[in-house]
Design an enzyme around this catalytic site. Sequence first.
Site, PDB file in Angstrom:
ATOM      1  N   GLY A  16     -50.189  15.600  -9.609  1.00  0.00           N
ATOM      2  CA  GLY A  16     -49.311  14.618  -8.958  1.00  0.00           C
ATOM      3  C   GLY A  16     -49.404  13.231  -9.572  1.00  0.00           C
ATOM      4  CB  ILE A  19     -46.948  11.590  -6.109  1.00  0.00           C
ATOM      5  CG1 ILE A  19     -45.945  12.754  -6.150  1.00  0.00           C
ATOM      6  CG2 ILE A  19     -47.082  11.031  -4.700  1.00  0.00           C
ATOM      7  CD1 ILE A  19     -44.540  12.396  -5.762  1.00  0.00           C
ATOM      8  CE1 TYR A  54     -36.610  30.451 -11.736  1.00  0.00           C
ATOM      9  CE2 TYR A  54     -35.188  31.208 -13.518  1.00  0.00           C
ATOM     10  CZ  TYR A  54     -35.550  31.215 -12.183  1.00  0.00           C
ATOM     11  OH  TYR A  54     -34.854  31.987 -11.290  1.00  0.00           O
ATOM     12  CB  ILE A 149     -52.987  20.011 -29.798  1.00  0.00           C
ATOM     13  CG1 ILE A 149     -54.284  20.815 -29.933  1.00  0.00           C
ATOM     14  CG2 ILE A 149     -52.477  19.567 -31.174  1.00  0.00           C
ATOM     15  CD1 ILE A 149     -54.149  22.080 -30.750  1.00  0.00           C
ATOM     16  CB  CYS A 382     -22.413  20.032  -9.336  1.00  0.00           C
ATOM     17  SG  CYS A 382     -21.794  19.645 -10.987  1.00  0.00           S
ATOM     18  CG  LEU A 383     -21.967  26.486  -9.932  1.00  0.00           C
ATOM     19  CD1 LEU A 383     -20.879  26.633 -10.975  1.00  0.00           C
ATOM     20  CD2 LEU A 383     -23.191  27.299 -10.352  1.00  0.00           C
ATOM     21  CG  HIS A 508     -25.435  16.364  -9.416  1.00  0.00           C
ATOM     22  ND1 HIS A 508     -26.175  17.511  -9.249  1.00  0.00           N
ATOM     23  CD2 HIS A 508     -24.583  16.617 -10.435  1.00  0.00           C
ATOM     24  CE1 HIS A 508     -25.786  18.408 -10.141  1.00  0.00           C
ATOM     25  NE2 HIS A 508     -24.823  17.898 -10.866  1.00  0.00           N
ATOM     26  CD  GLU A 510     -28.078  16.516  -6.321  1.00  0.00           C
ATOM     27  OE1 GLU A 510     -27.029  16.204  -5.738  1.00  0.00           O
ATOM     28  OE2 GLU A 510     -28.109  17.308  -7.288  1.00  0.00           O
TER      29      GLU A 510
HETATM   30  N1  GLN Z   1     -21.847  24.607 -14.643  1.00  0.00           N
HETATM   31  C1  GLN Z   1     -20.959  23.656 -14.062  1.00  0.00           C
HETATM   32  C2  GLN Z   1     -20.370  22.709 -15.097  1.00  0.00           C
HETATM   33  O1  GLN Z   1     -20.883  22.584 -16.173  1.00  0.00           O
HETATM   34  C3  GLN Z   1     -21.635  22.878 -12.941  1.00  0.00           C
HETATM   35  C4  GLN Z   1     -22.783  22.036 -13.398  1.00  0.00           C
HETATM   36  C5  GLN Z   1     -23.695  21.598 -12.274  1.00  0.00           C
HETATM   37  O2  GLN Z   1     -23.717  22.196 -11.210  1.00  0.00           O
HETATM   38  N2  GLN Z   1     -24.486  20.569 -12.516  1.00  0.00           N
HETATM   39  O3  GLN Z   1     -19.377  22.086 -14.852  1.00  0.00           O
END
Ligand code: GLN
Length: 550
Positions: A16, A19, A54, A149, A382-383, A508, A510
């Site tokens: 962390g 943080i 990931y 390294i 977004c998506l 976005h 968020e």
């Molecule tokens: N894959 C979608 C695009 O490129 C949405 C991207 C996202 O959700 N940040 O427009």
Amino acid sequence: MTKYIFVTGGVTSSLGKGIIAASLAKLLQARGYTATIQKFDPYINVDPGTLNPYEHGECYVTEDGAETDLDLGHYERFLNTYTSQANNVTTGRIYQYVINKEREGAYLGRTVQVIPHITDEIKRRMTLLGKDKKFNFVITELGGTVGDIESLPYIEAVRQLKWDLGEKNAIVVHLTLIPYLKAAKELKTKPTQHSVKMMSENGINPDILVCRTEEPLYKDLKRKIAQFCNVTEEAVIEAMDADSIYSVPLEMMREKLDVTCLQKLGMPLGNEPQLLRWKEFLNKLRYPKSKITVGLIGKYVELQDAYKSILEALIHSGAVNECKVEVRNIHSEYLTPQNVVEKLHNIDAILVAPGFGNRGIEGKIDAIRYAREQKIPFFGICLGMQMACVEFARNVLGHKDAHSTEMDSNTTNPVISMMEDQKKIVNMGGTMRLGAYDCELEAGSLSASAYGMTHISERHRHRFEFNNEYLEQFKEKGMLPIGKNLETGLVEIMEIKSHPFYVATQFHPEYKSTVENPHPLFVSFVKAAKEAQEAKKEAIIETEFEKMPK
Ligand code: GLN
């Protein structure tokens, strides 16, 4: 003069550092100082934009459109100030710059080496934000763990900078682990001793040790750590596991991390930290009056860092509503029209997450259909917004093969398609529509009343967009583009009016939610979920009452 604080990590990753860096900056800010935080990452990618979530979790986007490490999100959420491209540097970016200079012939025939050329470039970037004296403190978090390294050039750069800047102008805060051995019932200091020794071998003596621990560090143990690691006694800081990351600034205040830093840097202590709003937020977070469950539909849900900013925005907006937001992770890959009711029937609201590519896409569409038809508060990001448009086109407009050209380039109904200026781009890195863009909201829309204004600016990260050829059909059937970028005509927000809360954003939100400024759309989403839960309870009581013998 700007003072520099370097935060390094020892023993293991995931202690962390971000943080701790953010908490220290918060305390300095709360004393009336200005501070910024930057992160140096030792990997060779030029930025994390091309990385799979990931790998290192979410990719955080700044106002100026930099794709950065998720720790920058913590910095913004804690400090309530913006970061920029300059706040995140990777080994890839350093090398790219040095190699480009070499190709230009800027090194005049000399051999280009890690020392001094790479370390000089690291040093230049480490001091960049301190150049115009805007900040009293520049805090630099070094990614990775001492002993790796790839961290060596950074450690060497810090060693040199400490010397260049002179005493009391730069200090090193080393974050380390004091493991508790249950069988022996003992806290162990040896790993910390080793990691400090490794730093000394590289010429750096840490000035302060922040010790992550599950058990309190008693006085004698602190003294032992201080003596064996060559730091003063007050420089051994206990960092116990906290109930929330937002408690850490107060924990660090109790341990006087800020005071010790200021003393070591020869700075006046200033006021006692003013943290009234922060404490109010924590109080609401700790003692909620209600609880809702939000279904987070995504394809990286098994990794909590993949949707970090969304999870934090839900925490901020939960606190405003004095409501605990429990997030139920729902893997979109395993959602089908057959099991959608079973998986979603007992949640209060549905949030469909951002993402890329085809995996889990039909599950997202199924969840959106359920939210739309069952009138469950829905937030698509977004998506999530793009799939909301696909779902509407398929199930309301009757275009059965509607899709985004990202998933199906042959669809005859490309309701989401690639932006014109994206079509000629060949490189993947840093080429999306990125960063802050303006958006005009329709007065009277749900979003406009949430924001309390009609002109907003939000951050983007996408290549595809709503295809305006379909706009009239959508409007006719009640899915309305209530947010638009006036310059480009791009759709930014879709809403359905006949639904209690149906908001889908191309941007976005968020990224801009902070403790002191929770995002208005998240705040109204949680509020809508609370109201929906209340209404559901009332409906149950109502039916029970009807069944009773009169
Ligand atoms: N894959 C979608 C695009 O490129 C949405 C991207 C996202 O959700 N940040 O427009």
